[in-house]
Design an enzyme around this catalytic site. Structure first.
Site, short mmCIF file in Angstrom:
data_model
loop_
_atom_site.label_atom_id
_atom_site.label_comp_id
_atom_site.label_asym_id
_atom_site.label_seq_id
_atom_site.Cartn_x
_atom_site.Cartn_y
_atom_site.Cartn_z
CG ASP A 67 -0.19 -0.52 2.54
OD1 ASP A 67 0.85 -0.41 2.67
OD2 ASP A 67 -1.01 -0.96 3.34
CG ASN A 136 -8.59 -1.86 12.09
OD1 ASN A 136 -7.55 -2.25 11.62
ND2 ASN A 136 -9.12 -0.89 11.57
CG HIS A 138 -5.60 -2.47 9.06
ND1 HIS A 138 -5.66 -1.11 9.23
CD2 HIS A 138 -4.43 -2.66 9.10
CE1 HIS A 138 -4.46 -0.66 9.52
NE2 HIS A 138 -3.53 -1.59 9.45
CD GLU A 143 -8.56 0.62 7.90
OE1 GLU A 143 -8.36 -0.33 8.67
OE2 GLU A 143 -7.92 1.82 8.00
C1 F6R Z 1 1.59 -1.45 6.05
C2 F6R Z 1 0.02 -2.14 6.00
C3 F6R Z 1 -0.40 -2.29 7.21
C4 F6R Z 1 0.40 -2.49 8.57
C5 F6R Z 1 -0.60 -2.42 9.98
C6 F6R Z 1 0.50 -2.53 11.38
O1 F6R Z 1 2.09 -1.55 4.86
O2 F6R Z 1 -0.06 -2.66 5.21
O3 F6R Z 1 -1.19 -3.25 7.42
O4 F6R Z 1 1.16 -3.57 8.50
O5 F6R Z 1 -1.05 -1.21 10.14
O6 F6R Z 1 1.20 -1.37 11.37
P1 F6R Z 1 2.43 -1.30 12.34
O7 F6R Z 1 3.60 -2.52 11.85
O8 F6R Z 1 3.10 -0.19 12.35
O9 F6R Z 1 1.94 -1.79 13.92
#
Ligand code: F6R
Length: 253
Positions: A67, A136, A138, A143
């Site tokens: 992303d 959450n 995701h 989401e």
């Molecule tokens: C990042 C992504 C997100 C993160 C998730 C956890 O490319 O796709 O799904 O893996 O938000 O983020 P952190 O590791 O910062 O807790």
């Protein structure tokens, strides 16, 4: 699903790096799906160290990131393009022509999503997808929703995600509200998947991913239907898992 519970964040990164390195040794021209955020940093550091010490060769590897924020140019230090260069790519011998990240500056996000999907297909699909997980539940920026979004698409970030990611910005106001993300189908099409999580604040999401109902309200739960997922979590992130799983490496089918 196989579950590996580690004592520390560093060990989580090491276990993940072992799987990624094994994939590259077996198939030097592997296509990797990669994540940003705090979680995979120890894995990237370990992979860079393995490259430096024993010459793990990335020259034929192709990467696709999950992303990017919409409206962020690659030069912006808060962009995921920048993050990947700083945390990983500049430390290994990857060919920059083989690095792909959704373009957050594209004029038409529908077209950009389609272009990204075509690129993944043209490279033969993703061999190994690395995922983090949001609080959450995701994955990518898929989401919680009433349905699973299939392919690379524009997403509106949840308030919880905006809050969580505000730690990387001067203030919560500066966090982009939109991103472009691989979809659930894009992720599920990968041959192998590793899901990483560390810290107490991920325990509930890990529980939902591993033990909860399969529902778009907890997007990571879809991974229960994938044929080859390894969940690698530190003991804090594993703390909500049933006692039968906790403390034991590699248990759940
Ligand atoms: C990042 C992504 C997100 C993160 C998730 C956890 O490319 O796709 O799904 O893996 O938000 O983020 P952190 O590791 O910062 O807790």
């Amino acid at each position: 699903m196989r579950i590996i519970i580690t004592d520390s964040y560093e060990e989580m990164g090491m276990e993940a790096a072992n799987i990624v390195a094994g994939q590259i040794y077996l198939k030097p021209n592997s296509v990797l799906g990669l994540a940003t955020g705090s979680t995979p940093v120890s894995m990237y550091q370990r992979l860079a160290a393995v490259h430096k010490t024993v010459g793990l060769d990335f020259s034929e590897v192709t990467t696709f990131n999950l992303d990017e924020y919409i409206g962020m140019s690659p030069e912006n230090p808060q962009s995921y393009h920048y993050f990947m260069q700083e945390n990983f790519f500049k430390h290994i011998n990857i060919n920059q022509d083989n690095v792909f990240i959704p373009d957050g500056m594209a004029e038409d996000m529908i077209e950009e999503g389609e272009r990204y999907e075509r690129l993944i297909e043209a490279k033969g699909g993703i061999d190994l997808q690395v995922l983090g997980i949001g609080q959450n539940a995701h994955i990518g920026f898929n989401e919680p929703d009433i349905k699973f979004a299939a392919t690379t698409h524009k997403v509106a970030l949840d308030d919880e995600t905006i809050q969580a990611n505000s730690r990387f910005f001067a203030s919560v106001k500066d966090v982009p509200r939109y991103a472009i993300s691989m979809g659930i189908k894009t992720i599920m099409m990968a041959e192998h998947v590793i899901l990483l999580a560390n810290g107490k604040n991920k325990a509930e999401a890990v529980y939902k991913a591993v033990c909860g109902d399969v529902t778009p309200e907890a997007p990571a739960s879809i991974l229960q239907l994938h044929r080859d997922v390894v969940v690698i979590v530190d003991k804090e992130a594993a703390s909500r898992l049933p006692a039968a799983i906790r403390g034991i490496h590699i248990v759940k089918k």
